[in-house]
Design a protein around this motif. Sequence first.
Motif, PDB file in Angstrom:
ATOM      1  N   GLY A 264       0.810  -1.211   0.000  1.00 50.27           N
ATOM      2  CA  GLY A 264       0.000   0.000   0.000  1.00 50.27           C
ATOM      3  C   GLY A 264       0.842   1.259   0.000  1.00 50.27           C
ATOM      4  N   GLY A 265       2.017   1.187   0.611  1.00 51.24           N
ATOM      5  CA  GLY A 265       2.882   2.369   0.694  1.00 51.24           C
ATOM      6  C   GLY A 265       3.539   2.668  -0.635  1.00 51.24           C
ATOM      7  N   ASN A 266       4.087   1.651  -1.269  1.00 42.31           N
ATOM      8  CA  ASN A 266       4.777   1.831  -2.546  1.00 42.31           C
ATOM      9  C   ASN A 266       4.918   0.463  -3.208  1.00 42.31           C
ATOM     10  OD1 ASN A 266       6.511   2.325  -4.675  1.00 42.31           O
ATOM     11  ND2 ASN A 266       7.832   3.708  -3.521  1.00 42.31           N
ATOM     12  N   GLU A 267       3.937   0.146  -4.020  1.00 44.91           N
ATOM     13  CA  GLU A 267       3.895  -1.190  -4.614  1.00 44.91           C
ATOM     14  C   GLU A 267       5.138  -1.481  -5.457  1.00 44.91           C
ATOM     15  OE1 GLU A 267       0.178  -2.127  -6.446  1.00 44.91           O
ATOM     16  OE2 GLU A 267       1.042  -3.765  -7.603  1.00 44.91           O
ATOM     17  N   HIS A 268       5.558  -0.472  -6.179  1.00 47.61           N
ATOM     18  CA  HIS A 268       6.734  -0.614  -7.040  1.00 47.61           C
ATOM     19  C   HIS A 268       7.967  -0.945  -6.200  1.00 47.61           C
ATOM     20  CE1 HIS A 268       9.328   0.089 -10.436  1.00 47.61           C
ATOM     21  NE2 HIS A 268       9.993   1.018  -9.776  1.00 47.61           N
ATOM     22  N   ALA A 269       8.137  -0.211  -5.110  1.00 46.31           N
ATOM     23  CA  ALA A 269       9.282  -0.450  -4.230  1.00 46.31           C
ATOM     24  C   ALA A 269       9.204  -1.848  -3.632  1.00 46.31           C
ATOM     25  CB  ALA A 269       9.322   0.594  -3.123  1.00 46.31           C
ATOM     26  N   ALA A 270       8.005  -2.236  -3.230  1.00 43.18           N
ATOM     27  CA  ALA A 270       7.844  -3.558  -2.629  1.00 43.18           C
ATOM     28  C   ALA A 270       8.272  -4.631  -3.621  1.00 43.18           C
ATOM     29  CB  ALA A 270       6.392  -3.764  -2.209  1.00 43.18           C
ATOM     30  N   ARG A 271       7.863  -4.462  -4.882  1.00 45.63           N
ATOM     31  CA  ARG A 271       8.214  -5.451  -5.896  1.00 45.63           C
ATOM     32  C   ARG A 271       9.727  -5.486  -6.101  1.00 45.63           C
ATOM     33  NH1 ARG A 271       4.513  -4.376 -10.091  1.00 45.63           N
ATOM     34  NH2 ARG A 271       3.096  -5.774  -9.023  1.00 45.63           N
ATOM     35  N   LEU A 272      10.339  -4.300  -6.177  1.00 38.79           N
ATOM     36  CA  LEU A 272      11.789  -4.234  -6.405  1.00 38.79           C
ATOM     37  C   LEU A 272      12.572  -4.892  -5.276  1.00 38.79           C
ATOM     38  CD1 LEU A 272      12.270  -0.618  -7.802  1.00 38.79           C
ATOM     39  CD2 LEU A 272      12.471  -2.772  -9.035  1.00 38.79           C
ATOM     40  N   THR A 273      12.075  -4.763  -4.051  1.00 33.56           N
ATOM     41  CA  THR A 273      12.827  -5.338  -2.939  1.00 33.56           C
ATOM     42  C   THR A 273      12.507  -6.813  -2.733  1.00 33.56           C
ATOM     43  OG1 THR A 273      11.166  -4.352  -1.520  1.00 33.56           O
ATOM     44  CG2 THR A 273      13.282  -3.259  -1.601  1.00 33.56           C
ATOM     45  N   GLY A 274      11.716  -7.382  -3.627  1.00 30.47           N
ATOM     46  CA  GLY A 274      11.530  -8.829  -3.581  1.00 30.47           C
ATOM     47  C   GLY A 274      10.297  -9.275  -2.822  1.00 30.47           C
ATOM     48  N   VAL A 275       9.410  -8.356  -2.465  1.00 29.65           N
ATOM     49  CA  VAL A 275       8.143  -8.752  -1.841  1.00 29.65           C
ATOM     50  C   VAL A 275       7.274  -9.447  -2.896  1.00 29.65           C
ATOM     51  CG1 VAL A 275       6.008  -7.859  -0.815  1.00 29.65           C
ATOM     52  CG2 VAL A 275       8.218  -6.871  -0.159  1.00 29.65           C
ATOM     53  N   PRO A 276       6.726 -10.624  -2.586  1.00 24.39           N
ATOM     54  CA  PRO A 276       5.881 -11.318  -3.570  1.00 24.39           C
ATOM     55  C   PRO A 276       4.522 -10.634  -3.685  1.00 24.39           C
ATOM     56  CG  PRO A 276       5.975 -12.582  -1.539  1.00 24.39           C
ATOM     57  CD  PRO A 276       6.858 -11.386  -1.339  1.00 24.39           C
ATOM     58  N   VAL A 277       4.516  -9.494  -4.355  1.00 25.31           N
ATOM     59  CA  VAL A 277       3.351  -8.602  -4.366  1.00 25.31           C
ATOM     60  C   VAL A 277       2.083  -9.306  -4.849  1.00 25.31           C
ATOM     61  CG1 VAL A 277       2.397  -6.531  -5.434  1.00 25.31           C
ATOM     62  CG2 VAL A 277       4.752  -6.535  -4.632  1.00 25.31           C
TER      63      VAL A 277
END
Lengths: 246, 332
Positions: free
Chosen positions: B209-222
């Motif tokens: 919710g904070g920054n989906e793009h950042a979450a994806r880049l850091t390896g979160v399985p969005v």
Amino acid sequence: MAVLELVNISKHFGAIQAVTDVSLSLNRGEVVGLMGDNGAGKSTLVKMIAGNFRPSQGTMRLDGAEIVLHRPVEARQHGIEIVYQDLALCDNLTAAANVFLGREIRRGIGPLSILDYKAMYRRAGEIFKELKSETPPRDFVRQMSGGQRQAVAIARTMLSDAKIVLMDEPTAAISVRQVAEVLNLIRALRDRGIAVVLISHRMPDVFTVADRVIVMRRGRKVADKAIEQSSPEEVTGLITGAIEQV
Amino acid sequence: MAITLDRAVGQRDRGWLSFLFASQAFWVLIAVILACLFLSVATDSFATAKNLYNITRNFTFVAIIALGMTLVIITGGIDLSVGSVLCLSSMVLAVVMHAGYGIEVGIAASIGTALLAGAFNGVMIAYLGFPPFVITLGMLSIARSLAMVASNNTVVFEFGPDHDALLALGGGAWFFGIANPVLYMIVLALVTGFVLRWTKFGRYVFAIGGNEHAARLTGVPVRRIKVIVYMISALAAGIAGIVQTGWLGAVTTNIGAGMELQVIAAAVIGGANLAGGVGTASGALIGAALIEVIRNSLGLLGINAFWQGAFIGGAIVLAVLFDRIRNFRQSE
Ligand SMILES: Nc1ncnc2c1ncn2[C@@H]1O[C@H](COP(=O)(O)OP(=O)(O)O)[C@@H](O)[C@H]1O
Ligand SMILES: [Mg+2]
């Protein structure tokens, strides 16, 4: 021996040729400045090294062995860390939560394990101290200054034993004093034997910390030489195209 | 270095008191308590066992679903299908039990149906990139239609051999005389709160919710997290449906109609931010409580029931306004 070698790497996005036939090598403990105009392909090049994009052509070798990266996580497992141009931070999380995003410290066992806030605050605090940055681990990133945000993004690369740290314009949006901090950090990384790629538009940054400068123009590598054998004038010429190639 | 490591690590940006005061749910809770005190004094009928029973009945179901909705909203999404999924789950439960199957089979079928609906929403949104609004609006229509098909649009009020067990599940009070739905709500709220604060999954929900793009880049399985979040939302609706069926002792194809709006209102009044990144489990309960107290009080104070929508809408606007003002102050 080179820690990383790129051999004839190219990348196109549909009809757009972003990177064309770039070969280069990185050595341990070396800082390489990567320069070029907007759209020259710098970000695309480092994102391929970081596993964000797969090269359309060419090979990558890490410590002599060929690697193919499908995802950023795989690059990280190989010791390749990147600080993204837009920093990729979550404003609604604390500094520590951002540093550990995707690599949270947990306690307990298996499915019963819970986030270890204390350990993450402590470790993040230690890293900020190493970076000589006054960034409180518990503060929300939303409230932070440009330099602090930068420190949070850079702190991520220090969680593991990185071999290579890629920085995409880390000094673009911060104050002069903070630039000096970031450059000090780059030296600290270098002294640990880490290879650093620094993308920057700022000539003084590159000529202060880099050992070598690589210039890209329209997706191609047009120069790759030791910093003492070049000059800001020459690099400017290479970036603009006034000098064709060296 | 101006600050020592220990101080930097131990330093809180704000103390817990100021943290409380900055929390929207806290102020809404104060409003709920004040309203209850006022109503207890101003009317004879508010603080009666029967009325409180009515309030809890209406509020728990909205609150249970608002817990799931809060997760969805934290990721920056929305789920409009919860009212219909509640109806479909209730109807599957009713039809299966009516056909002579036991309560376990009925509940399994009902929960399974809800999870399927949630998984459909989640996959369409996370993997195929559809806007949550559109997909869940589609599901709103599909699920209710399926409920009508399953029951041939009749009322089901006989639940086979385990009829009494189902009514006890929803209508009983197994623990210190607290109505079962309230117990379920409390347990689910504790679980949700725990998950949000203490698990990696919860951390990722906020990161997306904070920054989906950042979450994806850091390896979160969005994508996976998003699918799970929509499944949880549908699951909450399914659970509410089962409990409500046992409580009411009958299922019609219009139960849960329009409920999505109450649920979203509850989450938002409780502090969840529709832009993503912010929300709490306690806020979902408190928001649901405020809505119910408003509804209830209008009746007791003899105000025309047509005013209900205006007051609930006003509460939503106030809540969002509060959030605006706070952000405004922070950005200065
Ligand atoms: N994800 C993408 N999709 C399509 N085109 C892209 C993408 N990323 C970069 N490009 C294009 O590739 C070229 C190089 O971009 P980039 O690597 O960002 O340059 P630089 O970082 O040197 O400014 C530009 O023309 C840009 O528009
Ligand atoms: Mg760039």
